[in-house]
Scaffold this active site. Structure first.
Site, PDB file in Angstrom:
ATOM      1  N   ASP A  98       0.831  -1.214   0.000  1.00 45.81           N
ATOM      2  CA  ASP A  98       0.000   0.000   0.000  1.00 45.81           C
ATOM      3  C   ASP A  98       0.859   1.255   0.000  1.00 45.81           C
ATOM      4  OD1 ASP A  98      -2.739  -0.436  -0.066  1.00 45.81           O
ATOM      5  OD2 ASP A  98      -2.936  -0.666   2.107  1.00 45.81           O
ATOM      6  N   GLU A 197     -14.204  -2.611  -1.101  1.00 47.42           N
ATOM      7  CA  GLU A 197     -14.336  -2.781   0.354  1.00 47.42           C
ATOM      8  C   GLU A 197     -15.689  -2.314   0.863  1.00 47.42           C
ATOM      9  OE1 GLU A 197     -11.052  -1.522   2.830  1.00 47.42           O
ATOM     10  OE2 GLU A 197     -12.204  -1.917   4.654  1.00 47.42           O
TER      11      GLU A 197
HETATM   12  O1  KIV Z   1      -4.739  -1.882   4.383  1.00 51.01           O
HETATM   13  C1  KIV Z   1      -5.346  -2.949   4.184  1.00 51.01           C
HETATM   14  O2  KIV Z   1      -5.175  -3.945   4.897  1.00 51.01           O
HETATM   15  C2  KIV Z   1      -6.300  -2.999   3.085  1.00 51.01           C
HETATM   16  C3  KIV Z   1      -7.236  -4.167   3.044  1.00 51.01           C
HETATM   17  C4  KIV Z   1      -8.314  -3.910   4.016  1.00 51.01           C
HETATM   18  C5  KIV Z   1      -7.746  -4.430   1.697  1.00 51.01           C
HETATM   19  O3  KIV Z   1      -6.343  -2.116   2.281  1.00 51.01           O
END
Ligand code: KIV
Length: 289
Positions: A98, A197
């Protein structure tokens, strides 16, 4: 088998294992469901590697590992450190990291700078970031420059304060239309898959039918091309807050609690350490260090 043979065999296995690529994930559209989980640390990633197609180093680590109230305080350095550990510990899974809040939204060039650092330093396959229509230009900018991007629409935890908390998205026609426009905008811009989500089931189902790349549901629909959960929710390790869509498959928090209680009891009673746990105190036939 001595230690060096064991190490050699382990690295030979790693070298021969096929790591799932972004292209492999794309090819799974409409096929066998794509199994995804989050991972933040090497030991957990190593356990999950053989069970999943994709591991997400999610910025949820801010809440799960660092005890933050939300994901907005997560830094790029944190994502790089955890992403590196997860890639190092795995041989099979497609690892996606991310991009944290504040590191990509201001301009496509800012997003490219963060994404290229994350890819280069962690060795991950792709990055993920939140946003639909407003991030489509950034998705296109990155994809055209060789950065594979996973999208994330519906509930977007980084803007959860502005969105009115952790609630189901797409209940009204107007909101469902907005989410549909978001998903189509980033799909057209080139994401290789999209996390949906906490969107109503019918919307998750119809978006999966409409969009050419795999959808990965979390609180969305069984019709999605894959499913993801936060591992710590799934194993009952993180209990501060559990969304309704989580199914718990284990009670890790309970196990740790029981183990810590037993340890404390034995220390207080001087039953631990026993002779075999003391340096130089092991019986002769034991191979304890
Ligand atoms: O940060 C995370 O764990 C996520 C998931 C909830 C998809 O984006």
């Amino acid at each position: 088998m001595n230690a060096s043979t064991r190490t050699h065999r382990a690295s030979a296995h790693r070298a021969s294992a096929h790591r799932t690529s972004v292209r492999d994930i794309v090819k799974r559209k409409g096929g066998a469901p794509i199994v995804c989980l989050t991972a933040y640390t090497a030991p957990v990633a190593k356990i999950l590697d053989r069970h999943v197609d994709l591991l997400l180093v999610g910025d949820s680590l801010g809440m799960v590992i660092y005890g933050m109230d939300n994901t907005q305080g997560v830094s790029v350095d944190m994502m790089v450190a955890h992403g590196t550990a997860v890639v190092r510990a795995t041989a099979r899974a497609c690892v996606v990291v991310d991009l944290p809040f504040g590191s990509y939204e201001s301009a496509p060039a800012a997003a490219f700078e963060t994404a290229s650092r994350v890819l280069a330093e962690t060795g991950c396959a792709a990055v993920k970031f939140e946003g639909g229509v407003v991030m489509a230009e950034t998705v296109r900018f990155l994809v055209e420059r060789g950065v594979p991007v996973m999208g994330h629409v519906g509930l977007q935890p980084q803007s959860v304060k502005a969105a009115g908390g952790f609630r189901v998205h797409g209940r009204t026609e107007e909101e469902a239309a907005r989410i549909r426009a978001d998903a189509h905008a980033i799909a057209d811009a080139g994401v290789f898959s999209i996390v949906l989500e906490n969107v109503v089931e019918t919307l998750g189902r119809s978006l999966t039918a409409e969009i050419d790349v795999p959808t990965i549901g979390i609180g969305a629909s069984p019709a999605c091309d894959g499913q993801i959960l936060v591992t710590d929710d799934m194993v009952g390790g993180f209990t501060d807050f559990t969304p309704r869509f989580v199914k718990r498959y284990a009670d890790v928090a309970g196990e740790i609690d029981r183990a810590a209680e037993a340890f404390a009891r034995e220390v207080v009673a001087r039953r631990f350490p026993a002779p075999e746990h003391c340096a130089g105190g092991a019986p002769k036939d034991s191979n304890a260090a």
